[in-house]
Design a protein around this motif. Sequence first.
Motif, short mmCIF file in Angstrom:
data_model
loop_
_atom_site.label_atom_id
_atom_site.label_comp_id
_atom_site.label_asym_id
_atom_site.label_seq_id
_atom_site.Cartn_x
_atom_site.Cartn_y
_atom_site.Cartn_z
N ALA A 116 47.74 -13.17 7.79
CA ALA A 116 48.84 -11.98 7.90
C ALA A 116 50.15 -12.70 7.94
O ALA A 116 51.12 -11.79 7.74
CB ALA A 116 48.40 -11.31 9.26
N GLY A 147 50.65 -8.90 7.15
CA GLY A 147 50.28 -8.07 8.30
C GLY A 147 50.85 -6.89 8.50
O GLY A 147 50.53 -5.87 8.62
N VAL A 150 50.91 -4.44 5.57
CA VAL A 150 49.61 -3.66 5.62
C VAL A 150 49.33 -2.70 6.95
O VAL A 150 49.37 -1.39 6.65
CB VAL A 150 48.15 -4.89 5.95
CG1 VAL A 150 47.13 -3.89 6.34
CG2 VAL A 150 47.89 -5.33 4.94
N SER A 151 49.91 -3.25 7.97
CA SER A 151 49.91 -2.27 9.03
C SER A 151 50.93 -1.38 9.13
O SER A 151 50.93 -0.13 9.74
CB SER A 151 50.37 -3.13 10.48
OG SER A 151 49.34 -4.06 10.57
N LEU A 172 40.08 -6.47 4.21
CA LEU A 172 40.91 -6.84 5.38
C LEU A 172 39.82 -7.58 6.57
O LEU A 172 38.74 -7.38 6.35
CB LEU A 172 41.31 -5.63 6.16
CG LEU A 172 42.67 -4.79 5.87
CD1 LEU A 172 42.93 -3.61 7.01
CD2 LEU A 172 43.71 -5.65 5.66
N GLU A 173 40.56 -8.41 7.32
CA GLU A 173 40.09 -9.12 8.40
C GLU A 173 40.92 -8.53 9.45
O GLU A 173 42.25 -8.70 9.33
CB GLU A 173 40.05 -10.63 8.26
CG GLU A 173 39.51 -11.29 9.34
CD GLU A 173 39.68 -12.87 9.24
OE1 GLU A 173 39.01 -13.35 8.43
OE2 GLU A 173 40.70 -13.52 9.39
N ALA A 174 40.27 -8.14 10.42
CA ALA A 174 41.22 -7.87 11.62
C ALA A 174 40.18 -7.84 13.12
O ALA A 174 39.20 -7.92 12.98
CB ALA A 174 41.44 -6.21 11.56
N ARG A 198 39.19 -0.14 6.81
CA ARG A 198 40.20 -0.74 6.25
C ARG A 198 41.27 0.32 6.00
O ARG A 198 42.39 0.09 6.35
CB ARG A 198 39.68 -1.19 4.51
CG ARG A 198 40.68 -1.82 3.93
CD ARG A 198 40.06 -2.01 2.66
NE ARG A 198 39.44 -0.81 2.07
CZ ARG A 198 39.25 -0.42 0.62
NH1 ARG A 198 39.57 -1.36 -0.20
NH2 ARG A 198 38.76 0.80 0.28
N LEU A 201 43.07 0.91 9.24
CA LEU A 201 44.08 0.01 9.86
C LEU A 201 45.25 0.09 9.00
O LEU A 201 46.32 -0.58 9.53
CB LEU A 201 43.21 -1.37 9.83
CG LEU A 201 42.11 -1.32 10.74
CD1 LEU A 201 41.23 -2.81 10.43
CD2 LEU A 201 42.67 -1.48 12.28
N VAL A 211 45.65 -7.06 12.30
CA VAL A 211 45.17 -7.69 10.90
C VAL A 211 45.31 -9.10 10.95
O VAL A 211 46.62 -9.71 11.22
CB VAL A 211 45.98 -6.86 10.08
CG1 VAL A 211 45.77 -7.45 8.55
CG2 VAL A 211 45.63 -5.25 9.87
N ALA A 214 44.18 -10.48 4.58
CA ALA A 214 43.98 -9.20 3.74
C ALA A 214 43.76 -9.76 2.27
O ALA A 214 44.37 -10.82 1.86
CB ALA A 214 45.32 -8.18 3.60
#
Lengths: 476, 476
Positions: A116, A147, A150-151, A172-174, A198, A201, A211, A214
């Motif tokens: 992120a 991050g 993405v957010s 994504l990993e969150a 995904r 988020l 997040v 990604a």
Amino acid sequence: MPNPPSETLLRQLAESLGPRGFSRAPEDLKPWLTDWRGRWHGRTAALLSPETPEQVQAIVTQCAAERVAIVPQGGNTSMVGGATPSAEGNSFLLSLRRMRRIREISASDNMLVAEAGLILADVHEAAEGIGRRFPLSLAAKGSATVGGLVSTNAGGTQVLRFGTMRALVLGLEAVLPDGSLYHGLSGLRKDNRGYDLRQMLIGAEGTLGIVTAASLRLVAAVGSRAVAWTGLASPDDALRLLRHLEGRLGDRVESFELIPSNALELVIAHIPGTRAPLAQAHAWHALVEVTAPAGEAGAEHSLAAALADSLDRNLAADATIAANEAQAQALWRLRESIAEAERKQGASLKHDIAVPVSAMPGFLVSARKAVEGLYPGCRIIAFGHLGDGNVHFNVQPPADACSESWLSRPGGDVSDLIYDLVTAAGGSISAEHGIGQMKADALARTADPALLFAQRAIKAALDPAGIMNPGKIFPG
Amino acid sequence: MPNPPSETLLRQLAESLGPRGFSRAPEDLKPWLTDWRGRWHGRTAALLSPETPEQVQAIVTQCAAERVAIVPQGGNTSMVGGATPSAEGNSFLLSLRRMRRIREISASDNMLVAEAGLILADVHEAAEGIGRRFPLSLAAKGSATVGGLVSTNAGGTQVLRFGTMRALVLGLEAVLPDGSLYHGLSGLRKDNRGYDLRQMLIGAEGTLGIVTAASLRLVAAVGSRAVAWTGLASPDDALRLLRHLEGRLGDRVESFELIPSNALELVIAHIPGTRAPLAQAHAWHALVEVTAPAGEAGAEHSLAAALADSLDRNLAADATIAANEAQAQALWRLRESIAEAERKQGASLKHDIAVPVSAMPGFLVSARKAVEGLYPGCRIIAFGHLGDGNVHFNVQPPADACSESWLSRPGGDVSDLIYDLVTAAGGSISAEHGIGQMKADALARTADPALLFAQRAIKAALDPAGIMNPGKIFPG
């Protein structure tokens, strides 16, 4: 209502995160407690800088147990106060900036898996290093992180062809608000296993979880690119020019940025080394970028032919094509310096709005008339991504006004008026900057009731204690 | 647990919807109570066929008050029982098929606003009528409706370039489980007003509300297209061929469908008028479609050159290019008839799975070996969208087995094995067909716990009474 952290929690976090991961020293905290425009100021119980997703999980799990709020932060480039904590100082500021590894990069899979905290410019560079491209760019690329992009579902100047982050995030990993880790990085091109967490988020501004990494979509490297600056009589002409170029060049048209004369003047006045690209003055300009894939006819040739034709048809009054990369960068610098030049000129009201593309020329005329009619002396600087139906409709206070006090009143009324006009036109009060704390009340006032109901229900379901970035999107 | 409808509710709906909008006559209901593959059979309290979003709103509002369940249905082409009501017969079957207006279509905005019941083939035709294209297609295009395509995030054969429905839906109108109407059709290219309800409804299979209309993205009409059939030794070679073609032709490669020899044999045996396109037999084939924009070099020329080069490099064993549109359609018919041919051959276990693209060739070998090793005599027919990492991994019972009983046992174990292998490979147990009732248990068993938690929380928050398409996605 979240709680302040206990002394035990502070001690535990200090111990588990170590001196680089935990700080309460004012000089460490200071740069991150105010947004870059200097409009929002916050306080925090401590700055947490984890290095792994497991550390983020541990922080969230402990905070969930004590109902302590967390404000995630990447490059701190929010335009809407989305990464600034509130003033009461009970929340943790969680920086993702130490998590900046590239976990995986593959030319054959056209994918890059980044943590992120990786900065957008570094994503660009890594992609170029394997002969690929990450096709999203914006002025803050030297600070904005994966991050944050993405957010906030970041957009920028290449959305016309490749879309916003929503179209570029493959996985994504969150860490969710209960501390569980969502493993969704595998980057499947098709995956219909129920609701798309995904997509939920993306654009959630850290209010539904944090997040931590990604998977980003890469595309083929550009074979050639060409950048032009055109002089235009009106936004109507600009839209006609855009449609004409798209008809001839299809999705090779990657950027189409609308710039009024007052924005150009501001840049030339405040940004050293800039100058007007055309000999004559024009009321409006469009910055156009066209690319061509490797092995096909060059972008410059296509753009030159299409622009010559446009001049013949009176779709543009004048045009110049950058002769080399330095000139191309100089043209882009004019566009990307507008926000900086505005800031040097003084505080202004910012409105990042969208309406349907074909409605934008009419909207620019009618909204300007409405604002200037009701608030004489205001100066409107409206520029941006015409091809996406998205402009930054900014309002400078009258020259004789005390700008700080004007910004709150009548400034607030001016913004309300603009948001009402946008909403009546079927548009959005936030095209790409998000809601943050700046627009939470305006969203609650103007949004479709069904949308608001659904958003509030989802927030309450996933974050019942309200610990994730409180006061953002939803009024505090 | 939803209730059966009261006599009062039945009477009110019969009155407000009229004889075309309300039916309990067995002959009206029958075609819609079984899926097209004949695997799921349901019952219903009545078939409701509203004509307007307001009628849908009125139905949902009344059902919410009485906690009566609703099963939305479009073209009834689900592969996973997603549109078939349960057997107990207490729910309403709500058909969107009477709502099939095109509300708006614009070449300059590249957008078509269609009601949920419009059939995909009619979307294609309307787009072509204004010189544009809707770039999503699938075998069921003559029956599948816009609402169903949205609600299942449909994919199909052109995802490689343009993505699934998720990338093609610009806006939605939907009735939420409380009867409120979400107005989200304006088709903004950028809109960051909090959580994206549109993306939440796409792929929700009618469990979060009923999509009543969608704004769809159109793209430029194709200038020329070329379709080729290639003979290949292995899926590994197929992937190498795909990467080679993408390297040369970029996103002009719109389809790349992998077809094993046993699928081709099945089609030739069961579908009248079909024949093998190549003189020799090959273990694998790829159907390739390449397009070119109007005004650029023809697709056939590019594809022929790229394929000649591929043959020289031994990336393919043989290849033929369709000489005209009739031949192109004949090649596509081979691909699109596989499901029909399988059905004529007898019942089989269907697995619509995805793994990362580069892992697919290895997965095809190892999964086949695992299944055939544990269940001797099974025949695996694995075909589909290699470029998306998505194949239909179908298993025919051994020739000497009683197929109906085999399908439930050991069939269930075979499917569990395949889903475990897919999950271990970071893949998806549903690439494009969705979960429906067929995979609800498998999803609960294999999905990431954080994902499941979030999905269940969202469902409970938006549909607390559980009236929207119960038993789909989540086990009944």
